[in-house]
Write a protein that holds these residues in place. Sequence first.
Motif, short mmCIF file in Angstrom:
data_model
loop_
_atom_site.label_atom_id
_atom_site.label_comp_id
_atom_site.label_asym_id
_atom_site.label_seq_id
_atom_site.Cartn_x
_atom_site.Cartn_y
_atom_site.Cartn_z
N SER A 48 -5.48 97.97 -27.99
CA SER A 48 -5.68 97.46 -26.70
C SER A 48 -7.33 96.90 -26.33
O SER A 48 -8.12 97.74 -26.79
CB SER A 48 -5.22 98.41 -25.55
N CYS A 49 -7.41 95.84 -25.73
CA CYS A 49 -8.69 95.52 -25.54
C CYS A 49 -9.13 95.28 -24.20
O CYS A 49 -8.20 94.39 -23.31
CB CYS A 49 -9.10 94.22 -26.40
N TYR A 50 -10.18 95.73 -23.64
CA TYR A 50 -10.51 95.47 -21.96
C TYR A 50 -11.98 94.54 -22.22
O TYR A 50 -13.03 94.97 -22.82
CB TYR A 50 -10.93 96.64 -21.25
N LEU A 51 -11.80 93.09 -21.66
CA LEU A 51 -12.91 92.39 -21.74
C LEU A 51 -13.64 92.51 -20.38
O LEU A 51 -12.98 92.34 -19.38
CB LEU A 51 -12.48 90.89 -21.80
N PHE A 52 -15.16 92.66 -20.62
CA PHE A 52 -15.84 92.64 -19.40
C PHE A 52 -17.03 91.49 -19.34
O PHE A 52 -17.43 91.24 -20.67
CB PHE A 52 -16.60 93.74 -19.07
#
Length: 212
Positions: A48-52
Amino acid sequence: MTQKLGPEVELDPEVEYVVLCGTRHERIGYAPKAEVHHQSTPLHLAFSCYLFDADGNFLVTWRAKHKPTFPGVRTNSCCGHPGPGESIPDAIARRLTDELGIAADRIELMLPEFTYEAAMPDGTRENEVCPVYRATVATRPEPEPNPDEVHDTEWVPWEKFLAEVDADPTSVSPWCALQVEQLRALGPDPLTWPVAENQRLPEVAREPLEKR
């Protein structure tokens, strides 16, 4: 029934595979991605990836409404499965481009030991060893959602997203709700979360991932 292939088997280059995991989260073989999700989904490797962006805004996505697992659900920026011989950061970069038309400046490990199971009302299950990564961009891009994967997107302040999940954990995917609780423990500012060491990854997720 999932078609399980041992690590020594020659794989079809025209088929997309996932990496199967054993009870100690070691690699035990491969299976065609199209066959792996059902009521007895085998444990397999994912991410899973969280992009900011540079201001700490988070890109939330809605899964395409025709996906076989959790269709239309609001979730983290990007999910996927590394293929045989593919590192997780390379898989994340590939999926960010394929799903959202975005190239991240940095991809960093946050939750190396995350695993979960989740079932849909029809019994279809997710069953994943799923390390969680943070991706960042210096300049906020306009996403170009791939309709095969993503129904919609929205940039939101991270604190606003946390409050929405607190108010209703079922407003996001089951894995996202669990991950948010662990990410919260890393601190209020997602841009200053400490990067985890790759040595903490389970065996199946460590580099190099060459087929052996």
